[in-house]
Design a protein around this motif. Structure first.
Motif, PDB file in Angstrom:
ATOM      1  N   SER A  69       0.643  -1.183  -0.147  1.00 14.22           N
ATOM      2  CA  SER A  69      -0.157  -0.122   0.099  1.00 14.22           C
ATOM      3  C   SER A  69       1.024   1.330   0.038  1.00 14.22           C
ATOM      4  CB  SER A  69      -0.859   0.039   1.065  1.00 14.22           C
ATOM      5  OG  SER A  69      -0.187  -0.119   2.321  1.00 14.22           O
ATOM      6  N   THR A  70       1.336   1.599  -1.256  1.00 11.29           N
ATOM      7  CA  THR A  70       2.330   2.667  -1.294  1.00 11.29           C
ATOM      8  C   THR A  70       1.436   4.038  -0.813  1.00 11.29           C
ATOM      9  OG1 THR A  70       3.069   1.685  -3.115  1.00 11.29           O
ATOM     10  CG2 THR A  70       3.656   4.112  -2.969  1.00 11.29           C
ATOM     11  N   LYS A  71       2.035   4.960   0.045  1.00 11.55           N
ATOM     12  CA  LYS A  71       1.505   5.968   0.530  1.00 11.55           C
ATOM     13  C   LYS A  71       1.093   7.029  -0.494  1.00 11.55           C
ATOM     14  CE  LYS A  71       1.988   9.193   4.648  1.00 11.55           C
ATOM     15  NZ  LYS A  71       0.992   8.732   5.055  1.00 11.55           N
TER      16      LYS A  71
ATOM     17  N   ARG B  11      -3.487  17.682   9.148  1.00 11.67           N
ATOM     18  CA  ARG B  11      -2.106  16.942   9.242  1.00 11.67           C
ATOM     19  C   ARG B  11      -2.050  15.672   9.439  1.00 11.67           C
ATOM     20  NH1 ARG B  11       1.758  21.152  10.176  1.00 11.67           N
ATOM     21  NH2 ARG B  11       0.863  23.076  11.049  1.00 11.67           N
ATOM     22  N   SER B  12      -1.039  14.931   8.859  1.00 11.09           N
ATOM     23  CA  SER B  12      -1.025  13.466   9.424  1.00 11.09           C
ATOM     24  C   SER B  12      -0.238  13.597  10.744  1.00 11.09           C
ATOM     25  CB  SER B  12       0.000  12.622   8.362  1.00 11.09           C
ATOM     26  OG  SER B  12       1.102  13.242   8.215  1.00 11.09           O
ATOM     27  N   ILE B  13      -0.067  12.524  11.567  1.00 12.63           N
ATOM     28  CA  ILE B  13       0.282  12.517  12.908  1.00 12.63           C
ATOM     29  C   ILE B  13       1.807  12.482  12.644  1.00 12.63           C
ATOM     30  CG2 ILE B  13       0.726  11.081  14.791  1.00 12.63           C
ATOM     31  CD1 ILE B  13      -1.726  12.783  15.181  1.00 12.63           C
ATOM     32  N   ASP B  14       2.327  11.736  11.586  1.00  5.57           N
ATOM     33  CA  ASP B  14       3.677  11.480  11.708  1.00  5.57           C
ATOM     34  C   ASP B  14       4.413  12.516  10.658  1.00  5.57           C
ATOM     35  OD1 ASP B  14       2.888  10.832   9.320  1.00  5.57           O
ATOM     36  OD2 ASP B  14       3.918   8.849   9.245  1.00  5.57           O
ATOM     37  N   GLY B  15       3.480  13.691  10.410  1.00  8.12           N
ATOM     38  CA  GLY B  15       4.260  14.567   9.487  1.00  8.12           C
ATOM     39  C   GLY B  15       4.494  14.419   8.088  1.00  8.12           C
ATOM     40  N   THR B  16       4.153  13.264   7.797  1.00  7.16           N
ATOM     41  CA  THR B  16       4.239  13.192   6.151  1.00  7.16           C
ATOM     42  C   THR B  16       3.233  13.684   5.368  1.00  7.16           C
ATOM     43  OG1 THR B  16       2.685  10.918   6.469  1.00  7.16           O
ATOM     44  CG2 THR B  16       5.308  10.739   6.398  1.00  7.16           C
ATOM     45  N   CYS B  17       3.335  13.820   3.991  1.00  8.40           N
ATOM     46  CA  CYS B  17       2.484  14.491   3.184  1.00  8.40           C
ATOM     47  C   CYS B  17       2.197  15.881   3.498  1.00  8.40           C
ATOM     48  CB  CYS B  17       1.022  14.011   3.021  1.00  8.40           C
ATOM     49  SG  CYS B  17       1.242  12.116   2.470  1.00  8.40           S
TER      50      CYS B  17
ATOM     51  N   ASN C 275       4.340  18.164   2.372  1.00  4.50           N
ATOM     52  CA  ASN C 275       4.970  18.716   1.031  1.00  4.50           C
ATOM     53  C   ASN C 275       4.469  17.557   0.131  1.00  4.50           C
ATOM     54  OD1 ASN C 275       6.602  19.149  -1.107  1.00  4.50           O
ATOM     55  ND2 ASN C 275       7.631  20.655   0.167  1.00  4.50           N
ATOM     56  N   ILE C 276       3.386  17.900  -0.666  1.00  4.32           N
ATOM     57  CA  ILE C 276       2.839  17.063  -1.615  1.00  4.32           C
ATOM     58  C   ILE C 276       3.941  16.306  -2.422  1.00  4.32           C
ATOM     59  CG2 ILE C 276       1.100  16.420  -3.447  1.00  4.32           C
ATOM     60  CD1 ILE C 276       0.141  16.816  -0.668  1.00  4.32           C
ATOM     61  N   ASP C 277       4.793  17.270  -2.954  1.00  7.95           N
ATOM     62  CA  ASP C 277       6.026  16.773  -3.790  1.00  7.95           C
ATOM     63  C   ASP C 277       6.912  16.153  -3.291  1.00  7.95           C
ATOM     64  OD1 ASP C 277       4.540  17.871  -6.034  1.00  7.95           O
ATOM     65  OD2 ASP C 277       5.648  19.908  -5.568  1.00  7.95           O
ATOM     66  N   ASN C 278       7.392  16.352  -1.982  1.00 11.09           N
ATOM     67  CA  ASN C 278       8.247  15.664  -1.119  1.00 11.09           C
ATOM     68  C   ASN C 278       7.716  15.038   0.238  1.00 11.09           C
ATOM     69  OD1 ASN C 278      10.530  14.565   0.179  1.00 11.09           O
ATOM     70  ND2 ASN C 278      11.473  16.647   0.076  1.00 11.09           N
ATOM     71  N   PRO C 279       6.732  13.808   0.122  1.00 13.36           N
ATOM     72  CA  PRO C 279       5.922  13.351   1.265  1.00 13.36           C
ATOM     73  C   PRO C 279       6.714  13.279   2.575  1.00 13.36           C
ATOM     74  CG  PRO C 279       5.511  12.415  -0.513  1.00 13.36           C
ATOM     75  CD  PRO C 279       6.533  13.158  -1.039  1.00 13.36           C
ATOM     76  N   GLU C 280       8.196  12.913   2.546  1.00 16.46           N
ATOM     77  CA  GLU C 280       8.810  12.684   3.804  1.00 16.46           C
ATOM     78  C   GLU C 280       9.247  13.855   4.385  1.00 16.46           C
ATOM     79  OE1 GLU C 280       9.079   9.506   5.021  1.00 16.46           O
ATOM     80  OE2 GLU C 280       7.813   8.566   3.384  1.00 16.46           O
ATOM     81  N   GLN C 281       9.526  14.864   3.785  1.00 11.00           N
ATOM     82  CA  GLN C 281      10.054  16.264   4.470  1.00 11.00           C
ATOM     83  C   GLN C 281       9.344  16.556   5.459  1.00 11.00           C
ATOM     84  OE1 GLN C 281       9.945  20.434   2.566  1.00 11.00           O
ATOM     85  NE2 GLN C 281      11.713  19.482   1.554  1.00 11.00           N
ATOM     86  N   GLY C 282      10.266  16.770   6.521  1.00 18.52           N
ATOM     87  CA  GLY C 282       9.555  17.453   7.973  1.00 18.52           C
ATOM     88  C   GLY C 282       8.999  16.150   8.960  1.00 18.52           C
ATOM     89  N   SER C 283       8.969  14.854   8.136  1.00 17.27           N
ATOM     90  CA  SER C 283       8.209  13.755   8.888  1.00 17.27           C
ATOM     91  C   SER C 283       9.217  13.300  10.121  1.00 17.27           C
ATOM     92  CB  SER C 283       7.757  12.615   8.060  1.00 17.27           C
ATOM     93  OG  SER C 283       8.903  11.959   7.524  1.00 17.27           O
ATOM     94  N   ALA C 284       8.621  12.517  11.018  1.00 15.12           N
ATOM     95  CA  ALA C 284       9.560  11.956  11.982  1.00 15.12           C
ATOM     96  C   ALA C 284      10.465  11.061  11.380  1.00 15.12           C
ATOM     97  CB  ALA C 284       8.425  11.207  12.909  1.00 15.12           C
ATOM     98  N   GLY C 285      11.538  11.001  11.784  1.00  9.19           N
ATOM     99  CA  GLY C 285      12.725  10.295  11.704  1.00  9.19           C
ATOM    100  C   GLY C 285      13.575  10.472  10.462  1.00  9.19           C
TER     101      GLY C 285
END
Length: 749
Positions: free
Chosen positions: A131-133, A142-148, A150-160
């Protein structure tokens, strides 16, 4: 052992593919360079994981290949959470394998393809790859883990994800080794504890213009933005090798000499799966999203939701006041004062550091109460909304309140008026989200600059009854307060134990940002109270952490990052520091040691800007970080698609004074601007006769912030009644979320 099998299978397959690929003609290999690089990186990952098996079969081994210990390896690669970079690379490999006509798929025989995909599923879990995000930019929360974000860079600013390098690193080898070498001298940099002893003392001084709310609020901001964890590895008592970086203590040390030979120190967790410069990882979300309330991962968020009222957060009830208290953290072994029979435990919240000291715990409690207060009102007003919709709407409102208070009330005093205005940080400034802005937390901000708050820590915490007379309740000694649950449950205080601490913050004065640090954190941090030589020196740890992260020297950051004139002599330093501070630096770093001055040390010795707590370099770093947090956040509350204009009018009425009025027992009046004391500032705006009685009106007057000699010039900050909305406005929740978000939120916490 079973968990290693898929890694080993995947390794063997990858090795065979990589070997075959290197036998291809060179021009064709160039076309596949990116794919080969991914495979080689993954091969390195699995090889390290494979080392675990060798350790398991070799009893008594202390360190293995490349100096990695078994615990280090297990910590880095045994779970997704501790190695997010490895997970991202495996997911990237999976996506490339899915491209049936892609170069990587052409390289891989069908039977190998099936084995590799099966192995990846075993390592990551089938759901993680099947299930690709997908980022849906119409989701209003907001998502809880900070993903999405930035739509073009979904991982930016997320936990980890890694901290951001905004200035070149100063690692000894340019890659990973801690900064230990002097720029000029043959010898190494001075010992971190020696620097602390030479520059800092414990004769703290207070600032007449600010209340101690500032230190606790600053710590809460820090805990919302960044948490860099030390690696979970075994270090010898005073190891200074590999990932161990102990701070030596001399025998003649005035506090710790004879009691300790060193402060043990483990280097920070970092992205060990990526080659190149060592980058430390932020284990929580980057955003100003009130993650300290809700958490930075779904499991934590779900665990905090009330079982009986799923739109609210779990809580205990104060037997004296009937107000909410944090739920218990029964797993925190380091908590002092635990009484199972009485139900006394350290609190549980979205951030694991909640119990560090009572002021921080109390502010956590305040925002817990605010969420539950808003959730109750929304339930009463909107009986057709689901629990999940109410939870998310309350979370969105709390997040907007949090951001508004930070940008409208707190930031002016850590950036100064000039940078605050030029960086468009004010709520009335023009705003447009920019997806090209990376809001990630700067390494220099996390590991040096925002630690300025450690100079604000008091030796004691004032508590106040509802009449604000702090002398009526005994102060809390800071050295006795770390991770101590008892102060949250003090039944001798009729108007609430937590509430007395919150009231006290509005009375007690704030310590200055200077070389005077409380003895509780430089002589006895986390130690047995009043036991000489026990505990740590936080200033030494800050200096060592900056070196661990490869943070450049103070003078380099001033020039290269902030663009200030170069500091070429110690006399140049006297333009921004007091002479006694410059002399102290010369003694410990040497007459040619200007480019050796540790960032944390130099930052807090600068003279403060007009009407600000800090000097120009800290202000520069803060303005940049909070500007990126504003313009790089798709969910920033001022973005036009977050609230309607009518809803924004209500959000902008919120002040910290209003939150305290609504959530603290026994408060009937409070000063409108709680970051400054109960005082009428006599000088009127411009030379006119008008005074402002409401900080809400004052902050919208165009005269805030400013560089006038009186910080609240023209503002009457005497305590005002909480039931006077003309003085302390109240947000009308009935005017918020008039539209109903009818979407399936079952997958969200």
């Amino acid at each position: 052992m079973k968990s290693l099998i898929p890694w080993v299978v995947l390794l063997l397959l990858l090795v065979s593919i990589v070997s075959a690929r290197h036998n291809e003609e060179s021009d064709e290999a160039e076309d596949f360079a990116d794919d080969i690089k991914i495979l080689e990186d993954l091969e390195d990952l699995i090889l390290r994981q494979g080392n675990i098996e060798a350790y398991i079969h070799h009893e008594g081994a202390g360190h293995g290949p490349n100096g990695r210990s078994p615990k280090n390896l297990l910590h880095q690669f045994s779970s997704i959470k501790t190695s997010p970079a490895a997970v991202r690379k495996l997911k990237k490999l999976w996506k490339k394998l899915e491209r049936k006509n892609g170069p990587l798929a052409k390289l891989t025989p069908n039977y190998d393809m099936d084995k590799i995909q099966s192995s990846i599923m075993d390592v990551l879990g089938r759901a993680a790859v099947t299930s690709t995000k997908h980022c849906d930019d119409t989701v209003p929360y907001r998502s809880i883990d900070g993903t999405c974000n930035n739509i073009d860079n979904p991982e930016q600013g997320s936990a980890g994800t890694p901290l951001l390098r905004v200035v070149d690193n100063a690692y000894d080898d340019g890659i990973s080794s801690p900064r230990t070498a002097s720029f000029y001298y043959v010898d190494a940099l001075p010992n971190a504890r020696d620097v602390s002893n030479s520059v800092f003392d414990s004769r703290t001084k207070t600032n007449q213009w600010f209340t101690s709310l500032g230190i606790h609020f600053a710590q809460l901001i820090d805990h919302d933005l960044v948490a860099v964890e030390a690696q979970e590895i075994e270090c010898g008592e005073c190891d200074v090798q590999n990932e161990c970086f102990a701070i030596t203590i001399e025998d003649d040390d005035p506090v710790f000499g004879g009691a300790q030979t060193c402060f043990p120190f483990t280097r920070s967790d970092h992205d060990s799966s990526s080659p190149g410069v060592r980058q430390q990882l932020n284990s929580i979300t980057t955003w100003l999203d009130a993650s300290f309330v809700y958490g930075s991962d779904k499991k934590t968020a779900q665990s905090l939701i009330d079982d009986d009222k799923p739109s609210s957060l779990k809580h205990l009830t104060d037997e004296k006041t009937g107000r909410d208290l944090l739920p218990p953290n029964k797993d925190l072994e380091a908590c002092a004062g635990v009484d199972e029979e009485a139900g006394i435990y350290c609190g549980l919240a979205g951030d694991g550091r909640v119990a560090e000291q009572p002021g921080l715990t109390s502010l956590h409690t305040l925002f817990l109460r605010e969420h539950n207060r808003i959730a109750k009102e929304l339930r009463d007003q909107n009986d057709e909304l689901s629990n999940q919709e109410i939870y998310q709407q309350a979370r969105k409102i709390v997040g907007a309140e949090w951001q508004h208070i930070i940008y409208n009330e707190f930031l002016p005093h850590i950036t100064g008026a000039e940078l605050y205005n030029s960086a468009n940080l004010g709520p009335t400034a023009e705003h447009q989200y920019d997806p090209d802005v990376d809001a990630s937390i700067a390494n220099v901000f996390s590991s040096a600059a925002f630690r300025f708050g450690h100079t604000l820590v008091p030796d004691s915490i004032s508590r106040a009854p509802k009449n604000y007379r702090t002398k009526q309740i005994k102060q809390i000694e800071m050295r006795e307060a770390f991770f101590n649950a008892t102060y949250m449950f003090d039944t001798s205080i009729p108007d609430g134990a937590v509430d007395s601490i919150l009231r006290g913050m509005t009375v007690q004065r704030l310590d200055k940002v200077d070389r005077h640090l409380a003895s509780a954190i430089t002589e006895n941090l986390f130690g047995e109270p009043l036991t000489k030589g026990d505990g740590f020196d936080l200033a030494s740890l800050n200096i060592q952490r900056g070196r661990d992260h490869g943070i450049p020297s103070y003078t380099v950051i001033r020039e290269k990052y902030c663009g200030f004139e170069p500091i070429q002599t110690y006399n140049d330093l006297k333009k921004v520091m007091r002479s006694r501070n410059v002399n102290a630096l010369r003694r410990v770093y040497g007459r040619h040691g200007l480019e050796d001055i540790d960032a944390f040390v130099g930052f807090i010795l600068e003279k403060p800007l007009p009407n600000a707590l800090v000097g120009p370099t800290l202000a520069c770093i803060f303005a940049d970080q909070f500007k990126r947090l504003k313009f790089g956040d798709r969910f920033f509350y001022k973005n036009p698609d977050q609230f309607t204009s009518d809803e924004m009018d209500e959000i902008e009425k919120v002040t910290m004074a209003r939150l305290m009025c609504d959530n603290i027992e026994g408060i009937t009046e409070i000063q409108p601007y709680v970051f400054m004391p109960n005082k009428k500032f006599q000088k009127a705006v411009d030379s006119g006769d008008r005074y402002y009685n409401s900080f809400y009106e004052y902050s919208r007057s165009g005269f805030w912030p400013h560089e006038d000699s009186f910080i609240l010039s023209g503002m009457n900050n005497r305590r005002a009644r909480c039931d006077r909305p003309d003085l302390i406005p109240r947000m009308d929740l009935a005017k918020l979320f008039t539209m109903k978000h009818k979407r399936d939120l079952e997958d969200e916490p």
